[in-house]
Design a protein around this motif. Structure first.
Motif, short mmCIF file in Angstrom:
data_model
loop_
_atom_site.label_atom_id
_atom_site.label_comp_id
_atom_site.label_asym_id
_atom_site.label_seq_id
_atom_site.Cartn_x
_atom_site.Cartn_y
_atom_site.Cartn_z
N UNK A 48 60.70 30.64 68.33
CA UNK A 48 60.88 30.83 66.89
C UNK A 48 62.39 30.90 66.67
N UNK A 49 62.88 30.02 65.79
CA UNK A 49 64.33 29.90 65.60
C UNK A 49 64.71 30.02 64.13
N UNK A 98 59.56 28.35 57.09
CA UNK A 98 60.11 28.65 55.76
C UNK A 98 61.55 28.13 55.72
N UNK A 99 62.27 28.39 54.65
CA UNK A 99 63.55 27.72 54.40
C UNK A 99 64.53 27.74 55.57
N UNK A 100 64.60 28.81 56.33
CA UNK A 100 65.54 28.86 57.46
C UNK A 100 64.84 29.05 58.81
N UNK A 101 63.52 29.01 58.83
CA UNK A 101 62.77 29.33 60.04
C UNK A 101 61.91 28.16 60.51
N UNK A 102 61.95 27.91 61.83
CA UNK A 102 61.13 26.86 62.43
C UNK A 102 60.58 27.35 63.76
N UNK A 103 59.54 26.68 64.23
CA UNK A 103 59.12 26.86 65.61
C UNK A 103 59.48 25.58 66.36
N UNK A 104 59.84 25.76 67.60
CA UNK A 104 60.21 24.64 68.47
C UNK A 104 59.30 24.69 69.69
N UNK A 105 58.50 23.65 69.86
CA UNK A 105 57.69 23.50 71.06
C UNK A 105 58.40 22.47 71.92
N UNK A 154 67.94 26.19 80.52
CA UNK A 154 68.18 27.41 79.76
C UNK A 154 67.82 27.13 78.30
N UNK A 155 66.60 27.51 77.92
CA UNK A 155 66.08 27.19 76.59
C UNK A 155 66.80 27.98 75.50
N UNK A 193 64.86 33.80 68.16
CA UNK A 193 64.44 35.19 68.02
C UNK A 193 63.21 35.52 68.87
N UNK A 194 62.50 34.49 69.32
CA UNK A 194 61.34 34.71 70.19
C UNK A 194 61.16 33.50 71.07
#
Length: 155
Positions: A42-43, A100-107, A115-116, A143-144
């Protein structure tokens, strides 16, 4: 092994311990580079993104081809225990999902040892390309982070 297990009053158990020769160590090192790991992160991104369509448009403007080679210097957070070196790693797959506007998930699926966290935030330019540069934003922060799968080709 029972002797050792009894000495520590059951706090530690040793099972199937054996002495191996040098060829086993070489085999273990040889399969190290065949593993891939999948992660979900979660970024937060400094760039406001309206929706999934805009996120896809930004991402597609990079014309990223997988596997994507990234170059990573030893991260600042581990320099006290790892030697300074530049490593080339491959990202095999990546999917971005708008939250949302500033939040994404990255798979992402990457070589073992990538180093992710540093790929996401760039580690002050020590990982290139990085998520922030690919999303054309000044800053991205993770953040996660969870490992979702370990892929091996071990025979």
């Amino acid at each position: 092994f029972q002797h050792y297990n009894q000495r520590v009053d059951g706090l530690i158990a040793i099972k199937n311990l054996r002495v191996v020769d040098e060829s086993y160590l070489e085999w273990m090192k040889s399969i190290e580079n065949t593993k891939h790991k999948s992660y979900r992160a979660v970024c937060w991104c400094s760039r406001r993104i309206a929706d999934q369509a805009e996120l896809d448009e930004i991402w597609n403007s990079n014309a990223v081809v997988f596997p994507l080679q990234i170059k990573q210097w030893t991260p600042i957070r581990v320099l006290h225990r790892r030697s300074l070196a530049q490593r080339e790693k491959l990202l095999h797959h990546m999917q971005l999902t708008w939250i949302s506007s500033n939040w994404i998930t990255v798979d992402v699926t990457a070589d073992s040892g990538t180093y992710i966290k540093e790929f996401c935030h760039g580690d002050r330019g020590r990982t290139l390309p990085n998520l922030a540069s690919l999303l054309q934003c000044k800053q991205a922060n993770i953040v996660q982070l969870d490992v979702t799968e370990v892929h091996t080709d071990i025979q």
